[in-house]
Motif scaffolding. Structure first.
Motif, PDB file in Angstrom:
ATOM      1  N   LEU B 130       0.889  -1.334  -0.095  1.00  0.00           N
ATOM      2  CA  LEU B 130       0.093   0.025  -0.019  1.00  0.00           C
ATOM      3  C   LEU B 130       0.908   1.173  -0.004  1.00  0.00           C
ATOM      4  N   GLY B 131       2.053   1.089   0.198  1.00  0.00           N
ATOM      5  CA  GLY B 131       2.991   2.309   0.210  1.00  0.00           C
ATOM      6  C   GLY B 131       2.590   3.355   1.170  1.00  0.00           C
ATOM      7  N   LEU B 132       2.202   2.981   2.369  1.00  0.00           N
ATOM      8  CA  LEU B 132       2.006   4.042   3.334  1.00  0.00           C
ATOM      9  C   LEU B 132       3.021   4.169   4.333  1.00  0.00           C
ATOM     10  N   ASP B 133       3.185   5.382   4.726  1.00  0.00           N
ATOM     11  CA  ASP B 133       4.300   5.590   5.660  1.00  0.00           C
ATOM     12  C   ASP B 133       3.737   5.724   7.115  1.00  0.00           C
ATOM     13  N   GLY B 134       4.387   4.722   7.953  1.00  0.00           N
ATOM     14  CA  GLY B 134       3.935   4.619   9.341  1.00  0.00           C
ATOM     15  C   GLY B 134       3.969   6.006  10.061  1.00  0.00           C
ATOM     16  N   ALA B 135       4.879   6.648   9.690  1.00  0.00           N
ATOM     17  CA  ALA B 135       5.136   8.023  10.304  1.00  0.00           C
ATOM     18  C   ALA B 135       4.053   8.945  10.223  1.00  0.00           C
ATOM     19  N   MET B 136       3.139   8.654   9.023  1.00  0.00           N
ATOM     20  CA  MET B 136       1.797   9.411   8.920  1.00  0.00           C
ATOM     21  C   MET B 136       0.705   9.283  10.010  1.00  0.00           C
ATOM     22  N   ARG B 137       1.091   8.176  11.168  1.00  0.00           N
ATOM     23  CA  ARG B 137       0.314   8.000  12.131  1.00  0.00           C
ATOM     24  C   ARG B 137       0.644   8.712  13.445  1.00  0.00           C
ATOM     25  N   ALA B 138       1.392   9.596  13.251  1.00  0.00           N
ATOM     26  CA  ALA B 138       2.014  10.172  14.470  1.00  0.00           C
ATOM     27  C   ALA B 138       1.012  11.143  15.246  1.00  0.00           C
ATOM     28  N   SER B 139       0.092  11.819  14.422  1.00  0.00           N
ATOM     29  CA  SER B 139      -0.699  12.724  15.041  1.00  0.00           C
ATOM     30  C   SER B 139      -2.255  12.139  14.734  1.00  0.00           C
ATOM     31  N   MET B 140      -3.259  12.711  15.378  1.00  0.00           N
ATOM     32  CA  MET B 140      -4.754  12.606  14.956  1.00  0.00           C
ATOM     33  C   MET B 140      -4.700  12.993  13.218  1.00  0.00           C
ATOM     34  N   GLU B 141      -4.341  14.227  13.017  1.00  0.00           N
ATOM     35  CA  GLU B 141      -4.735  14.621  11.637  1.00  0.00           C
ATOM     36  C   GLU B 141      -3.927  13.761  10.744  1.00  0.00           C
ATOM     37  N   GLU B 142      -2.866  13.362  10.927  1.00  0.00           N
ATOM     38  CA  GLU B 142      -2.047  12.379  10.034  1.00  0.00           C
ATOM     39  C   GLU B 142      -2.652  11.140  10.148  1.00  0.00           C
ATOM     40  N   LEU B 143      -3.212  10.477  11.215  1.00  0.00           N
ATOM     41  CA  LEU B 143      -3.874   9.455  11.146  1.00  0.00           C
ATOM     42  C   LEU B 143      -5.271   9.449  10.305  1.00  0.00           C
ATOM     43  N   ARG B 144      -6.071  10.464  10.278  1.00  0.00           N
ATOM     44  CA  ARG B 144      -6.965  10.493   9.546  1.00  0.00           C
ATOM     45  C   ARG B 144      -6.737  10.384   7.858  1.00  0.00           C
ATOM     46  N   GLN B 145      -5.641  10.999   7.816  1.00  0.00           N
ATOM     47  CA  GLN B 145      -4.890  10.831   6.475  1.00  0.00           C
ATOM     48  C   GLN B 145      -4.495   9.453   5.871  1.00  0.00           C
ATOM     49  N   PHE B 146      -3.763   8.980   6.866  1.00  0.00           N
ATOM     50  CA  PHE B 146      -3.420   7.635   6.649  1.00  0.00           C
ATOM     51  C   PHE B 146      -4.589   6.903   6.668  1.00  0.00           C
ATOM     52  N   ALA B 147      -5.622   6.660   7.506  1.00  0.00           N
ATOM     53  CA  ALA B 147      -7.157   5.798   7.305  1.00  0.00           C
ATOM     54  C   ALA B 147      -7.396   6.184   5.889  1.00  0.00           C
ATOM     55  N   ALA B 148      -7.580   7.319   5.396  1.00  0.00           N
ATOM     56  CA  ALA B 148      -8.459   7.691   4.226  1.00  0.00           C
ATOM     57  C   ALA B 148      -7.395   6.953   2.694  1.00  0.00           C
ATOM     58  N   ASP B 149      -6.040   7.350   2.952  1.00  0.00           N
ATOM     59  CA  ASP B 149      -5.105   6.715   2.043  1.00  0.00           C
ATOM     60  C   ASP B 149      -5.178   5.228   1.928  1.00  0.00           C
ATOM     61  N   MET B 150      -5.246   4.731   3.200  1.00  0.00           N
ATOM     62  CA  MET B 150      -5.345   3.296   3.199  1.00  0.00           C
ATOM     63  C   MET B 150      -6.698   2.741   2.541  1.00  0.00           C
ATOM     64  N   GLU B 151      -7.776   3.244   2.752  1.00  0.00           N
ATOM     65  CA  GLU B 151      -9.116   2.856   2.187  1.00  0.00           C
ATOM     66  C   GLU B 151      -9.326   2.992   0.849  1.00  0.00           C
ATOM     67  N   ARG B 152      -8.649   3.999   0.383  1.00  0.00           N
ATOM     68  CA  ARG B 152      -8.498   4.236  -1.097  1.00  0.00           C
ATOM     69  C   ARG B 152      -7.778   3.474  -1.942  1.00  0.00           C
ATOM     70  N   ARG B 153      -6.676   3.229  -1.210  1.00  0.00           N
ATOM     71  CA  ARG B 153      -5.650   2.034  -1.909  1.00  0.00           C
ATOM     72  C   ARG B 153      -6.189   0.905  -1.934  1.00  0.00           C
ATOM     73  N   LEU B 154      -6.845   0.281  -0.710  1.00  0.00           N
ATOM     74  CA  LEU B 154      -7.294  -0.979  -0.818  1.00  0.00           C
ATOM     75  C   LEU B 154      -8.521  -1.128  -1.879  1.00  0.00           C
ATOM     76  N   GLY B 155      -9.004  -0.101  -2.248  1.00  0.00           N
ATOM     77  CA  GLY B 155     -10.157   0.049  -3.108  1.00  0.00           C
ATOM     78  C   GLY B 155      -9.624   0.007  -4.542  1.00  0.00           C
ATOM     79  N   ASP B 156      -8.463   0.401  -4.699  1.00  0.00           N
ATOM     80  CA  ASP B 156      -7.599   0.471  -5.830  1.00  0.00           C
ATOM     81  C   ASP B 156      -7.004  -0.871  -6.390  1.00  0.00           C
ATOM     82  N   PRO B 157      -7.599  -1.501  -7.755  1.00  0.00           N
ATOM     83  CA  PRO B 157      -6.811  -2.810  -7.891  1.00  0.00           C
ATOM     84  C   PRO B 157      -5.524  -2.621  -8.319  1.00  0.00           C
ATOM     85  N   ALA B 158      -4.866  -1.471  -8.507  1.00  0.00           N
ATOM     86  CA  ALA B 158      -3.487  -1.497  -8.704  1.00  0.00           C
ATOM     87  C   ALA B 158      -2.822  -1.554  -7.379  1.00  0.00           C
ATOM     88  N   TYR B 159      -3.168  -1.544  -6.401  1.00  0.00           N
ATOM     89  CA  TYR B 159      -2.773  -1.826  -4.965  1.00  0.00           C
ATOM     90  C   TYR B 159      -3.257  -3.326  -4.397  1.00  0.00           C
TER      91      TYR B 159
END
Lengths: 99, 228
Positions: B130-159
């Motif tokens: 999924l190419g997600l950076d764990g450092a993106m989970r450091a704060s709540m705002e970053e966690l929200r972005q991380f969660a949104a990116d994870m959902e989006r990429r899991l729905g993308d066949p390329a990932y």
């Protein structure tokens, strides 16, 4: 992971069940919105959890950070088996009150 | 010499078995041990333990993109599974149970193997495919972005269809287990430390505690853990 949240005055009680792993990471913001915000006491019932990995543990680090920022008290209860072992090995019992 | 191959499908059409069987064809081998290949549909499968049970040796998720037998490591037991499948099935538990059925003398290590494989598969999914950076989970705002990116990429066949390969082979009296993703790789140990405890980094610490030896190869895409 599945969870249910119930508010009782200033207390927010959340019961978690199933496996809490990397696969649940996208649920973490919603979990924190429901379990942490708006209560003086955050009561987490872990009795239904069967497994937790490092990403799952990171959820409780966020719980700790949020509770510290807002002055909330966090209670963890009913952790058992490998979940209790994992949380104690990672010293979560020094961050939260365990029951 | 080539190994005798027997290919079966579970929950997939014969045409899918034929298509994947054609890709995963002959390879040079230094053993005459039969190769039992099972092709399954990870998007609908719920019982990975049954798929991995003996006599299976190679289990291929039809949801995976690309691939050929030549790129698979030789193994006592091999599972090639898609990002999406690894997210909805309990891979670590099923794989550990399947190993215990083949190598019962390692039963005492089952808990360590289960924890280490869980962390390695989690890293392969999140940071690898999924190419997600764990450092993106450091704060709540970053966690929200991380969660949104994870959902989006899991729905993308390329990932979602990128493969993860988990392979176990005998290693002396013990076992070596490798987990390989299809991501961009990472350079250990020059990865930067996490910005906070919530940002991750604990997974590798757990793996180190659980196994006897650990090494990275293929530009960090493959982690090999030795137990026993």
């Amino acid at each position: 992971m599945q969870y249910t949240t119930r508010r009782d005055g200033s207390r927010v009680e959340t019961a978690l069940s199933g496996r809490l792993t990397f696969a649940d990471a996208s649920q973490f913001p919603n979990f924190l919105d429901q379990a942490i915000k708006g209560g003086a006491v955050c009561d987490l019932d872990l009795g239904g959890l069967t497994f937790i990995d490092s990403t799952g543990m990171s959820l409780f680090v966020h719980v700790y950070d949020a509770a510290q920022a807002s002055g909330q008290k966090v209670i963890m209860r009913n952790a058992r088996g490998p979940v209790a072992d994992t949380l104690r090995r990672a010293s979560f019992d020094t961050l939260f009150e365990f029951k | 010499m080539t190994r005798t191959r027997h290919i079966t499908g579970r929950g997939v059409d014969a045409s899918v078995v034929d298509r994947i069987g054609a890709r995963f064809t002959r390879r040079p081998a230094n053993t005459a041990e039969p190769m039992e290949i099972t092709v399954f549909d990870g998007s609908t499968e719920t019982d990975l333990a049954t798929i991995l049970a003996p006599p299976a040796t190679v289990c291929l998720d039809a949801q995976c993109s690309g691939g050929s037998m030549a790129e698979l490591p030789r193994a006592t037991l091999l599972l090639r599974i898609s990002t999406a499948t690894a997210t909805h099935l309990d891979v670590a538990n099923a794989f550990t149970g399947a190993l215990a059925a083949r190598l019962p003398h390692l039963d005492r290590l089952a808990a360590d193997i289960r924890y280490a494989v869980q962390e390695a598969v989690g890293n392969a999914v999140i940071h690898g495919n999924l190419g997600l950076d764990g450092a993106m989970r450091a704060s709540m705002e970053e966690l929200r972005q991380f969660a949104a990116d994870m959902e989006r990429r899991l729905g993308d066949p390329a990932y979602a269809h990128l493969p993860i390969t988990i392979a176990a082979r005998r290693h002396g009296d013990g076992v070596a287990i490798s987990v390989e993703d299809s991501g961009g790789g990472f350079h250990h140990p020059s990865v930067r430390p996490p910005a906070s405890a919530a940002a991750g980094g604990l997974g590798l610490t757990i793996i180190r505690k659980c196994c006897r030896r650990l090494r990275f190869s293929r530009d960090g895409r493959r982690i090999t853990m030795v137990f026993g």
